[in-house]
Design an enzyme around this catalytic site. Structure first.
Site, PDB file in Angstrom:
ATOM      1  N   CYS A   1      34.874 140.407  -4.907  1.00 46.70           N
ATOM      2  CA  CYS A   1      36.216 139.812  -4.913  1.00 46.70           C
ATOM      3  C   CYS A   1      37.159 140.469  -3.914  1.00 46.70           C
ATOM      4  O   CYS A   1      38.233 139.943  -3.635  1.00 46.70           O
ATOM      5  CB  CYS A   1      36.821 139.864  -6.312  1.00 46.70           C
TER       6      CYS A   1
HETATM    7  N1  COA Z   1      35.865 130.172 -26.357  1.00 46.16           N
HETATM    8  C1  COA Z   1      36.267 130.665 -27.541  1.00 46.16           C
HETATM    9  N2  COA Z   1      36.139 131.953 -27.906  1.00 46.16           N
HETATM   10  C2  COA Z   1      35.563 132.779 -27.003  1.00 46.16           C
HETATM   11  C3  COA Z   1      35.125 132.338 -25.754  1.00 46.16           C
HETATM   12  C4  COA Z   1      35.288 130.979 -25.432  1.00 46.16           C
HETATM   13  N3  COA Z   1      34.909 130.468 -24.259  1.00 46.16           N
HETATM   14  N4  COA Z   1      34.605 133.389 -25.069  1.00 46.16           N
HETATM   15  C5  COA Z   1      34.704 134.461 -25.883  1.00 46.16           C
HETATM   16  N5  COA Z   1      35.284 134.085 -27.058  1.00 46.16           N
HETATM   17  C6  COA Z   1      35.572 134.928 -28.229  1.00 46.16           C
HETATM   18  C7  COA Z   1      34.626 136.100 -28.327  1.00 46.16           C
HETATM   19  O1  COA Z   1      33.437 135.722 -28.997  1.00 46.16           O
HETATM   20  C8  COA Z   1      35.440 137.076 -29.121  1.00 46.16           C
HETATM   21  O2  COA Z   1      35.377 136.725 -30.485  1.00 46.16           O
HETATM   22  P1  COA Z   1      35.366 137.850 -31.643  1.00 46.16           P
HETATM   23  O3  COA Z   1      36.687 138.555 -31.497  1.00 46.16           O
HETATM   24  O4  COA Z   1      35.222 137.043 -32.870  1.00 46.16           O
HETATM   25  O5  COA Z   1      34.188 138.729 -31.314  1.00 46.16           O
HETATM   26  C9  COA Z   1      36.864 136.828 -28.659  1.00 46.16           C
HETATM   27  O6  COA Z   1      36.858 135.499 -28.117  1.00 46.16           O
HETATM   28  C10 COA Z   1      37.320 137.801 -27.613  1.00 46.16           C
HETATM   29  O7  COA Z   1      36.326 137.878 -26.564  1.00 46.16           O
HETATM   30  P2  COA Z   1      36.493 138.797 -25.315  1.00 46.16           P
HETATM   31  O8  COA Z   1      35.342 138.559 -24.393  1.00 46.16           O
HETATM   32  O9  COA Z   1      36.752 140.190 -25.751  1.00 46.16           O
HETATM   33  O10 COA Z   1      37.803 138.129 -24.681  1.00 46.16           O
HETATM   34  P3  COA Z   1      38.940 138.734 -23.793  1.00 46.16           P
HETATM   35  O11 COA Z   1      40.225 138.616 -24.493  1.00 46.16           O
HETATM   36  O12 COA Z   1      38.578 140.067 -23.212  1.00 46.16           O
HETATM   37  O13 COA Z   1      38.968 137.677 -22.580  1.00 46.16           O
HETATM   38  C11 COA Z   1      38.235 137.538 -20.302  1.00 46.16           C
HETATM   39  C12 COA Z   1      37.824 137.480 -21.781  1.00 46.16           C
HETATM   40  C13 COA Z   1      36.977 137.423 -19.456  1.00 46.16           C
HETATM   41  C14 COA Z   1      39.151 136.357 -20.036  1.00 46.16           C
HETATM   42  C15 COA Z   1      38.993 138.850 -20.004  1.00 46.16           C
HETATM   43  O14 COA Z   1      38.293 139.942 -20.567  1.00 46.16           O
HETATM   44  C16 COA Z   1      39.180 139.123 -18.534  1.00 46.16           C
HETATM   45  O15 COA Z   1      39.666 138.294 -17.774  1.00 46.16           O
HETATM   46  N6  COA Z   1      38.861 140.346 -18.103  1.00 46.16           N
HETATM   47  C17 COA Z   1      39.026 140.758 -16.722  1.00 46.16           C
HETATM   48  C18 COA Z   1      37.910 140.211 -15.938  1.00 46.16           C
HETATM   49  C19 COA Z   1      38.051 140.460 -14.471  1.00 46.16           C
HETATM   50  O16 COA Z   1      39.076 140.755 -13.939  1.00 46.16           O
HETATM   51  N7  COA Z   1      36.962 140.314 -13.796  1.00 46.16           N
HETATM   52  C20 COA Z   1      36.933 140.412 -12.415  1.00 46.16           C
HETATM   53  C21 COA Z   1      35.973 139.381 -12.013  1.00 46.16           C
HETATM   54  S1  COA Z   1      36.115 139.114 -10.333  1.00 46.16           S
END
Ligand code: COA
Length: 381
Positions: free
Chosen positions: A157
């Site tokens: 990225c």
């Molecule tokens: N729909 C519904 N629920 C979902 C889901 C979806 N598509 N994906 C995950 N969940 C659920 C999970 O199962 C989890 O449930 P639980 O609490 O019952 O276990 C809950 O939502 C939280 O999941 P989590 O993965 O911890 O979510 P989050 O709040 O961390 O958000 C991202 C996920 C990816 C959006 C976030 O972590 C993020 O953007 N991180 C930074 C990533 C980044 O910058 N990456 C660089 C890439 S270039």
């Protein structure tokens, strides 16, 4: 030494957009079908049932509302769940070079320049279509350049900011008059659309940044300073590569990507860990760079941040400005484009910089896998 300036940027946006609602409907139909087909294994505890995705979760957790893709039908077809990108012969332009050339032409047009004014093409992107010949050399050919050079580079990225620093250094050293840093990203090809945790994250796009020796034109942005940083992490990975086929036991002739949720060697991340670790890393990097440049928060007009997560960006912006910040301070394109990998901060800059006045300062900042991060401080000429 000659100073390099950003003369103009260019953008190519794919024709198709997928809303969260459309994406979630397709994923949930796939999950229901998967659970039905594997009901016995799920009942015996041998397989885990897939749980539904939700549009509300996606928008709240990430800020993403939709994404552009080069092909919508293939992504939403639950028997396929990847774009249809028909193979092209070697005599036709590769799709990555083609969309990169669109963005490059846009940047040239905005700067009032032609390919004859450019000496180098750097294709700086996460998702290269092939090993060689370099996509950049094909972009050079598509632009009709019969001189100069092109090469590809990949810092995930952060590719665009790393490419910009490389270009600015080459211009400063007198090795080129102008260089186009082109970031074509067909992220829809490396995203596992069957994975609920990540199916909503990415979108396709192409951007270009034209950097030129200052005295060769007018307008644009002076680069006040740029800085790069990397620090190894396993939290964002894409293990797809040509050595994958050599890992197979003799006689194992399964297709490399058999479409099961786990077998694709595609994008994976520990999103929560990334969030926690990258926010302080990037905030500190910007603040330290500001200190070294003698910039106080109130001298900063705008931050154009990598577009992965709205909540991450709000936290980074708050640290940079020393107050609650958002909206105009740190423009978002994530809602419309999703995460476009290396192109995200460039799209934000491209779409949200025309209103700034001469002397206004800001920072283009990328961050992502590696970890990698880049800061390019600019001042409007
Ligand atoms: N729909 C519904 N629920 C979902 C889901 C979806 N598509 N994906 C995950 N969940 C659920 C999970 O199962 C989890 O449930 P639980 O609490 O019952 O276990 C809950 O939502 C939280 O999941 P989590 O993965 O911890 O979510 P989050 O709040 O961390 O958000 C991202 C996920 C990816 C959006 C976030 O972590 C993020 O953007 N991180 C930074 C990533 C980044 O910058 N990456 C660089 C890439 S270039």
């Amino acid at each position: 030494m000659s100073e390099a300036v950003i003369r103009a940027t260019g953008l190519w946006t794919p024709p198709h957009s997928i809303s969260n609602e459309e994406l979630v409907a397709a994923y949930n139909a796939y999950a229901e079908r998967y659970n039905g087909e594997h009901a016995d294994e799920i009942a015996r505890g041998e397989l885990e049932a897939l749980t539904p995705s939700s549009a509300e979760f996606i928008e709240k957790a990430s800020g993403i509302k939709s994404r552009f893709v080069v092909d919508k039908d293939g992504v939403l077809d639950i028997t396929r769940m990847m774009p249809n990108i028909p193979e092209r012969s070697n005599d036709e332009p590769a799709i990555l070079a083609e969309i990169g050339a669109h963005a490059a032409r846009d940047a040239l047009e905005r700067a009032g320049k032609t390919p004859a004014d450019v000496d180098g093409i750097i294709v700086a992107a996460s998702n290269m279509q092939r090993a060689y010949p370099a996509v950049a050399i094909e972009v050079q050919q598509l632009l009709g350049m019969e001189h100069g050079f092109g090469f590809d580079m990949n810092v995930a990225c952060s590719s665009a900011t790393f490419g910009m620093q490389a270009a600015a250094d080459m211009i400063a050293a007198g090795n080129a008059r102008a260089i186009l840093v082109v970031s074509p990203e067909i992220t829809s090809g490396h995203l596992n659309w069957r994975d609920r945790d990540s199916h909503f994250i990415f979108g396709d796009v192409a951007t270009a940044v034209l950097l030129e020796r200052a005295e060769l034109g007018d307008g644009g942005w002076r680069i006040i300073g740029s800085r790069l940083k990397t620090q190894f992490s396993n939290n964002i990975r894409n293990n797809f590569g040509f050595l994958n086929r050599t890992e197979r036991a003799t006689g194992d002739n399964r297709p490399l990507q058999n479409g099961s949720p786990k077998d694709d060697r595609l994008f994976v991340q520990e999103g929560r860990k990334v969030f926690k670790e990258v926010v302080p890393m990037v905030s500190d990097m910007i603040r330290e760079h500001m200190d070294d440049l003698g910039l106080e928060p109130d001298q900063m007009r705008r931050v154009w941040l990598h577009q992965a997560n709205i909540n991450m960006n709000l936290m980074i912006a708050k640290k940079v400005f020393g107050r609650e910040a958002g909206g105009e301070d740190a423009p978002t394109i994530l809602d419309e484009y999703a995460n476009t990998s290396s192109a995200g901060s460039i799209i934000a800059f491209h779409k949200h910089s025309d209103d700034l006045k001469s002397g206004d300062k800001g920072v283009i900042c990328s961050f992502g896998a590696g970890y990698s991060a880049g800061t390019v401080f600019v001042e409007k000429l």
